[in-house]
Write a protein that holds these residues in place. Structure first.
Motif, mmCIF file in Angstrom:
data_model
loop_
_atom_site.group_PDB
_atom_site.id
_atom_site.type_symbol
_atom_site.label_atom_id
_atom_site.label_comp_id
_atom_site.label_asym_id
_atom_site.label_seq_id
_atom_site.Cartn_x
_atom_site.Cartn_y
_atom_site.Cartn_z
ATOM 1 N N ASP A 587 0.867 -1.169 0.000
ATOM 2 C CA ASP A 587 0.000 0.000 0.000
ATOM 3 C C ASP A 587 0.905 1.220 0.000
ATOM 4 N N PHE A 588 0.683 2.145 -0.949
ATOM 5 C CA PHE A 588 1.592 3.291 -1.018
ATOM 6 C C PHE A 588 1.476 4.195 0.204
ATOM 7 N N ARG A 589 0.404 4.031 0.991
ATOM 8 C CA ARG A 589 0.270 4.842 2.200
ATOM 9 C C ARG A 589 0.864 4.153 3.436
ATOM 10 N N ALA A 590 1.497 2.987 3.258
ATOM 11 C CA ALA A 590 1.975 2.229 4.419
ATOM 12 C C ALA A 590 2.912 3.062 5.288
ATOM 13 N N GLY A 591 3.837 3.778 4.650
ATOM 14 C CA GLY A 591 4.793 4.595 5.401
ATOM 15 C C GLY A 591 4.079 5.704 6.151
ATOM 16 N N GLU A 592 3.141 6.353 5.467
ATOM 17 C CA GLU A 592 2.384 7.446 6.082
ATOM 18 C C GLU A 592 1.615 6.938 7.303
ATOM 19 N N ARG A 593 0.989 5.760 7.149
ATOM 20 C CA ARG A 593 0.212 5.219 8.271
ATOM 21 C C ARG A 593 1.110 4.926 9.465
ATOM 22 N N THR A 594 2.285 4.375 9.196
ATOM 23 C CA THR A 594 3.204 4.060 10.291
ATOM 24 C C THR A 594 3.631 5.331 11.005
ATOM 25 N N PHE A 595 3.978 6.343 10.214
ATOM 26 C CA PHE A 595 4.383 7.615 10.805
ATOM 27 C C PHE A 595 3.268 8.181 11.687
ATOM 28 N N GLN A 596 2.046 8.185 11.150
ATOM 29 C CA GLN A 596 0.910 8.723 11.903
ATOM 30 C C GLN A 596 0.656 7.928 13.172
ATOM 31 N N LEU A 597 0.709 6.616 13.012
ATOM 32 C CA LEU A 597 0.434 5.754 14.153
ATOM 33 C C LEU A 597 1.439 5.990 15.275
ATOM 34 N N LEU A 598 2.732 6.007 14.924
ATOM 35 C CA LEU A 598 3.762 6.210 15.941
ATOM 36 C C LEU A 598 3.557 7.546 16.629
ATOM 37 N N THR A 599 3.256 8.577 15.833
ATOM 38 C CA THR A 599 3.098 9.904 16.407
ATOM 39 C C THR A 599 1.871 9.973 17.313
ATOM 40 N N GLN A 600 0.761 9.351 16.845
ATOM 41 C CA GLN A 600 -0.466 9.383 17.646
ATOM 42 C C GLN A 600 -0.289 8.588 18.933
ATOM 43 N N VAL A 601 0.295 7.410 18.809
ATOM 44 C CA VAL A 601 0.481 6.582 19.995
ATOM 45 C C VAL A 601 1.404 7.292 20.977
ATOM 46 N N ALA A 602 2.441 7.919 20.431
ATOM 47 C CA ALA A 602 3.383 8.633 21.293
ATOM 48 C C ALA A 602 2.675 9.758 22.040
ATOM 49 N N GLY A 603 1.668 10.358 21.407
ATOM 50 C CA GLY A 603 0.913 11.438 22.045
ATOM 51 C C GLY A 603 0.188 10.980 23.298
ATOM 52 N N ARG A 604 0.094 9.678 23.511
ATOM 53 C CA ARG A 604 -0.560 9.159 24.722
ATOM 54 C C ARG A 604 0.346 9.254 25.925
ATOM 55 N N ALA A 605 1.639 9.425 25.719
ATOM 56 C CA ALA A 605 2.581 9.327 26.841
ATOM 57 C C ALA A 605 2.893 10.686 27.424
ATOM 58 N N GLY A 606 2.867 10.747 28.746
ATOM 59 C CA GLY A 606 3.351 11.934 29.434
ATOM 60 C C GLY A 606 2.470 13.147 29.280
#
Ligand code: ADP
Ligand code: ZN
Length: 748
Positions: A587-606
């Motif tokens: 999927d050409f959006r695979a990289g974008e999804r990973t970036f978004q996911l990491l950033t969103q999940v990281a937003g849960r911390a602290g």
């Protein structure tokens, strides 16, 4: 002027507009957007009026049968939007209408909830003592009637009969007897079903905003002041930077101009807390905020829709389809988490609510705000080219530092442990440290189940779904294998059904296994799992979140359910068990999804006093989406991803259309797809990129063989039209289904 003829589209799929005659007696009640019942072939059908005409060239024109409902249900701007969607998404107008109007409104079968109200009879003009006389007269012959009459005679206003009867513990028969005697009156009245009727909302007021928020809000205010030439606003703000506060004040500004507003949020974020924030800010008017979501009953949906249509509600908050809310005088549309792929509807009409919002805003001449911590590449590109204006919030409101991201190279872990690691040494140390400090941890894995496949170590066969080309997942809680695509389940075989040897092994892991591993590792910790398997009841979801918030759970394991928009101040550690899952999808959006996911999940911390830490476990530590996410470098990420997209002719540089041809018969699906490609080649010319018919990455789904054809080009409206024309002229075998997805997000 009274219409002599009307043009309608019929609810059934016939891809054509039809003309009908309007009898004089009905003419007054009809205009564009009305619902009507018309004769169609030898039956009657429901239809929507799309135009009124003085003349019609149509032959054998017939009169309509009836007008359905009172006022027109669809405004002219919404009708224009529907026509745009039909052309853009390559989809018949009547299919668009099905999404645009809730079924309960289209059919007009469910009406208002009617309740019987009771009051003393008006026909008898009696004073207080006279009523007493009537009551006394009844006392001997019918003591229960007397008792009821006494209660009724004291009513100042009519009340629901059921309520009164319950209060005095008497039955309906007694009431009917009084009505028969002419002493009491019953009247039917419409009452509203309000799912939030018994909730109280604490009123809140505007917060004083910081400098960046002020700039963002002023952009919205400017757009409200001169909506004709306003550009959409992309609000790029990290999690916790105060975007929602800007939405709230933007809506206030719209209301002050006498205009209404829509707020779209992903279904998963449409939580009671979200609703409360909006209801609380606009608490001065009881009905001001209407909520549209998929859990409403048909009756509630009917009432919310009318509350909006009648103008009593000026603010609508809802998921995807709320973009069609029938507000008048629309001033502002907000799309929160605009990058969310759940805004894309995966059945016809396959529209994207963010894009529809932008078009609706243009048609209705209103302001539109797209907000996200990780904007989609499409929107960010539009902001850099000047099609949208950009507002940026770089700071968290609480001035909290962004969490520290640590990358754990699973290749090294593997060398150490000789098996695929679930918890690396570093991550488990970090968890132990949090347990000691009584802080909380979230562990994230985007895959359900216990083991993701059951393999034979002798012959290598995996247990696959008989209907789909994927391996079955083992779920320990039900001790069965299950297909995540079609729901098929199977017992776990003792021996390999292919070679007969007792050599079956479980491979791969999902959230269930993570939960049990963590529980084994940290026997004293309270571990809970949150995914579609453990959260089959809505209450379970709420309960788990409440106990987590209250600190009764130390470690929460889950899928994307826990990645989005939840606020937990005591979470200081987030572990991403495997960041590579999305990266390897075709999927050409695979990289974008990973970036978004990491950033969103990281937003849960602290989010509280203590800064957070994020551990990202991966086999590809140097992939750009992981590295840029690690450094919180949006601009860098967008830059390199855009270059990749441009090089490969992918969105946002070219639009894509994905055609899927499927059939239970593999040969027929293939042949039909190849024939379609040949026809498209003849019709499209050289302006567009046309791929071959190829087996879809997911070759078989629910017993159907699937073939893909990918088209790309810039002039999407033209491409859509050419595809539609080609398909209309091509007869497909009966058991072959063809679907067209414009701007596709599902490429499997
Ligand atoms: P986002 O939507 O970007 O995640 P929110 O609007 O939810 O951010 O803001 C995060 C928190 O900060 C909320 O509790 C909100 O009430 C608070 N907040 C937002 N703006 C301000 C402000 N200007 N001053 C003080 N608190 C604010
Ligand atoms: Zn299946």
């Amino acid at each position: 002027m009274k219409p002599a003829y009307i043009r309608v589209i019929i609810d059934r799929a016939i891809h054509r507009e039809l003309d009908y005659l309007v009898p004089d007696s009905l003419a007054e009640r009809i205009s564009v957007g009305s619902r009507v019942r018309v004769p169609f072939r030898d039956k009657s059908a429901l239809a929507t009026v799309v135009a009124t005409l003085e003349q019609s060239e149509a032959e054998g024109i017939r009169p309509i049968e009836a007008v359905v409902g009172e006022a027109p249900v669809i405004s002219e701007p919404l009708l224009e939007l529907a026509k745009w969607m039909s052309a853009y998404y390559c989809c018949p107008l009547e299919t668009v209408m099905r999404s645009l109007l809730p079924q309960v409104i289209r059919r007009a079968e469910i009406g208002w909830k009617k309740q019987l109200f009771v009051q003393p009879s008006h026909k008898i003009d009696k004073s207080e003592p006279d009523w007493q006389k009537e009551i006394e007269k009844l006392r001997k012959r019918a003591p229960r009637q007397a008792e009821l009459l006494e209660a009724i005679s004291q009513l100042k206003t009519p009340i629901p009969a059921a309520t009164l009867l319950r209060k005095v513990s008497l039955d309906n028969q007694t009431l009917r007897a009084l009505v028969k005697r002419g002493l009491a009156e019953l009247r039917e009245e419409a009452v509203e079903r309000d799912p939030h009727a018994d909730e109280q909302f604490v009123a809140t007021t505007n917060l004083e905003m910081n400098a960046e928020q002020v700039i963002a809000l002023s952009k919205i205010e400017e757009a409200l002041a001169s909506p004709e030439n306003a550009r959409p606003i992309l609000l790029h703000g990290v999690t916790g930077s105060g975007k929602t506060e800007i939405y709230l004040q933007g809506i206030r500004a719209a209301l002050e101009r006498g205009r209404s507003a829509i707020v779209l949020v992903p279904e998963i974020s449409l939580t009671p807390q979200t609703v409360e924030r909006f209801k609380g800010r606009f608490a001065e008017a009881q009905d001001a905020v209407a909520v549209l979501h998929s859990h409403l009953s048909e009756g509630e949906r009917h009432d919310e829709w009318h509350k909006i249509h009648s103008g009593r509600a000026q603010i609508v908050i809802g998921a995807r389809s709320a973009v069609f809310a029938p507000l008048k005088n629309l001033g502002l549309i907000i799309v929160d988490e605009e990058h969310e792929t759940t805004y894309k509807q995966e059945e016809a009409p396959r529209y994207h609510a963010r894009d529809v919002a932008v078009v609706r805003a243009k048609i209705e001449k209103c302001a539109v705000v797209l907000g996200s911590a990780t904007p989609s590449l499409e929107s960010y590109h539009n902001a850099t080219t000047g099609k949208y204006q950009l507002a940026t919030l770089t700071q968290r409101v609480d001035e909290q530092q962004m969490p520290l991201m640590r990358i754990v190279d699973l290749r090294q872990e593997r060398r150490k442990q000789k098996a695929a690691a679930i918890l690396s040494e570093k991550l488990s140390q970090a968890i132990a440290d949090r347990l000691e400090k009584r802080e909380q941890t979230i562990l994230f894995l985007n895959r359900r189940g216990f083991s993701t496949s059951l393999l034979c170590s002798n012959c290598g066969e995996a247990r696959n779904c008989p209907n789909c080309s994927v391996a079955l997942t083992f779920h320990r809680h039900m001790a069965r294998l299950s297909c995540h695509l079609c729901g098929h389940t199977a017992a776990v075989p003792k021996k390999c059904p292919a070679c007969g040897r007792d050599a079956l092994i479980y491979a791969g892991f999902g959230t269930e296994k993570v939960e049990s591993t963590v529980a084994q590792f940290f026997p004293k910790a309270t571990v809970r799992r949150m995914d579609a398997d453990s959260m089959t009841r809505k209450q379970a979801y709420r309960d788990t979140l409440l106990s987590f918030r209250a600190g009764k759970i130390d470690i929460l394991v889950g899928t994307q359910m826990i990645a989005k928009g939840l606020h937990f101040p005591n979470v200081t550690l987030v572990g991403i068990i495997n960041a590579d899952l999305a990266l390897h999808l075709p999927d050409f959006r695979a990289g974008e999804r990973t970036f978004q996911l990491l950033t969103q999940v990281a937003g849960r911390a602290g989010r509280g006093e203590t800064p957070g830490e994020v551990f990202v476990q991966t086999y590809t530590p140097f992939s750009p989406s992981i590295q840029f996410a690690r450094h919180h470098d949006f601009a860098g990420y967008f830059q390199q991803e855009l270059e990749f997209r441009e090089r490969c002719d992918f969105p946002p540089f070219k639009h894509a259309i994905l055609i899927t041809v499927r059939s239970a018969h593999e040969g027929r699906a293939k042949l039909s797809a190849e024939t379609l490609v040949r026809r498209l080649k003849e019709n499209l010319g050289t302006e567009f990129i046309l791929g071959d018919a190829t087996p879809a990455p997911l070759e078989k789904l629910q017993g159907q063989f699937r073939f893909h054809i990918l088209l790309r080009g810039e002039a999407i409206m033209r491409l859509s039209r050419l595809v539609r024309e080609t398909l209309d002229k091509l007869p497909f075998p009966e058991d072959v289904t063809v679907t067209v997805d414009v701007d596709p997000y599902q490429l499997l």
